[in-house]
Enzyme design. Sequence first.
Site, PDB file in Angstrom:
ATOM      1  N   LYS A  58       0.696  -1.130   0.114  1.00 20.41           N
ATOM      2  CA  LYS A  58       0.078  -0.432  -0.217  1.00 20.41           C
ATOM      3  C   LYS A  58       0.534   1.230  -0.177  1.00 20.41           C
ATOM      4  O   LYS A  58       0.752   2.081  -0.796  1.00 20.41           O
ATOM      5  CB  LYS A  58      -1.018   0.104   1.406  1.00 20.41           C
ATOM      6  CG  LYS A  58      -1.960  -1.014   0.899  1.00 20.41           C
ATOM      7  CD  LYS A  58      -2.627  -1.465   1.995  1.00 20.41           C
ATOM      8  CE  LYS A  58      -3.565  -2.328   1.958  1.00 20.41           C
ATOM      9  NZ  LYS A  58      -3.818  -3.092   3.022  1.00 20.41           N
ATOM     10  N   GLN A  88      -4.424  -1.760   9.812  1.00 19.41           N
ATOM     11  CA  GLN A  88      -4.599  -2.973   8.809  1.00 19.41           C
ATOM     12  C   GLN A  88      -5.554  -3.633   9.483  1.00 19.41           C
ATOM     13  O   GLN A  88      -4.457  -4.292  10.837  1.00 19.41           O
ATOM     14  CB  GLN A  88      -2.569  -3.481   8.386  1.00 19.41           C
ATOM     15  CG  GLN A  88      -2.962  -4.253   8.076  1.00 19.41           C
ATOM     16  CD  GLN A  88      -3.092  -4.877   6.722  1.00 19.41           C
ATOM     17  OE1 GLN A  88      -2.980  -3.886   5.857  1.00 19.41           O
ATOM     18  NE2 GLN A  88      -4.185  -6.014   6.314  1.00 19.41           N
ATOM     19  N   ASP A 116     -10.755   2.786   3.585  1.00 19.14           N
ATOM     20  CA  ASP A 116     -11.462   0.937   3.272  1.00 19.14           C
ATOM     21  C   ASP A 116     -13.362   1.109   3.383  1.00 19.14           C
ATOM     22  O   ASP A 116     -13.709  -0.180   3.040  1.00 19.14           O
ATOM     23  CB  ASP A 116     -11.222   0.153   4.948  1.00 19.14           C
ATOM     24  CG  ASP A 116      -9.721  -0.434   4.847  1.00 19.14           C
ATOM     25  OD1 ASP A 116      -9.814  -0.872   3.449  1.00 19.14           O
ATOM     26  OD2 ASP A 116      -9.563  -1.297   5.909  1.00 19.14           O
TER      27      ASP A 116
END
Length: 295
Positions: free
Chosen positions: A54, A98, A121
């Site tokens: 990422k 994460q 997200d």
Amino acid sequence: MTAQIINGNEIAKQIRQELKEEIAKLKEKHNLIPGLVTVLVGADPASQVYVGQKEKTSRDLGIYSERHDLPADTTQKKLLTLIDKLNKDPRIHGILVQLPLPKHLNESEVLYAINPKKDVDGFHPVNLGKLMIGEPDYLPCTPHGIQQLLIRSGVKIEGAEVVVVGRSNIVGKPIANILLQKKEGANATVTVCHTATRDISFHTRRADIIIVAAGRPKALTADMVKEGAVVIDVGVNQVGTTADGKRILVGDVDFDAVKEKAKAITPVPGGVGPMTITMLMLNTVRAAKLAAGLT
Ligand SMILES: NC(=O)c1ccc[n+]([C@@H]2O[C@H](COP(=O)([O-])OP(=O)(O)OC[C@H]3O[C@@H](n4cnc5c(N)ncnc54)[C@H](OP(=O)(O)O)[C@@H]3O)[C@@H](O)[C@H]2O)c1
């Protein structure tokens, strides 16, 4: 019939190129640099790889990238304090924590603490709720990637019978909701199957589009698919390791047999996978534009 292979690497590359150009324009015209922060708690090797990817993709596209690596014994309070600080930081438009978090941390509380406007997200209940009523700010990355794979491969979604196998909050439920909306690139008739579904084949055999997110190798076999269907395989299952220690990954679909019946199919790897990070970048750019009043 041998299926067209839907190339997720190629489609992700196209979208990244479009994003790169958009990011350069935002900087030039508005002095706006989208910013993404990743927060990793602990040293899980797979999570470290994902966070690394990422970061690298952000940098390649011109996104400002920040990374916070916290020790595995970080307390809930400390993590929430960091999120609060990032919520207030104007350089940061997107916050990604994460998952999975270490067991002692309350994952829901952490995700709910992220400002929904920075929730790139798309997992915050506010964003999932907005998706459900057809007014999303952000679509969750993997489902959004699936929709883009279908659209950019020329698959007709409107009016199609779509069957989703799996009802998780991160894939099954959101993709079903996205394709159900009365919108372009959607407007399908959607059925969702799970482990209590009486006869999954009954549903999959009448589907024009089958999306499998079950996390089980060969959850979809050729006898479950009608001739000419489009098959999207979301699954990533490790079935062993190579002699040099690399993970051997397969999807949820019996690819070799199903590709002989399907019109189009995604491979694993190289199908849905590359789209997920790309859509995270897209959400980060959108977050920056929303914050600057540019959409
Ligand atoms: N490529 C990517 O970027 C990406 C992103 C996310 C996930 N994935 C992969 O996609 C897969 C699914 O992930 P997830 O997070 O959605 O999984 P999950 O949370 O484990 O959910 C799996 C879902 O599939 C259902 N299911 C399991 N076995 C089934 C079967 N044999 N028949 C019918 N339904 C079945 C379960 O039903 P119940 O609800 O009844 O238990 C559940 O709803 C995993 O392999 C994951 O690694 C890939």
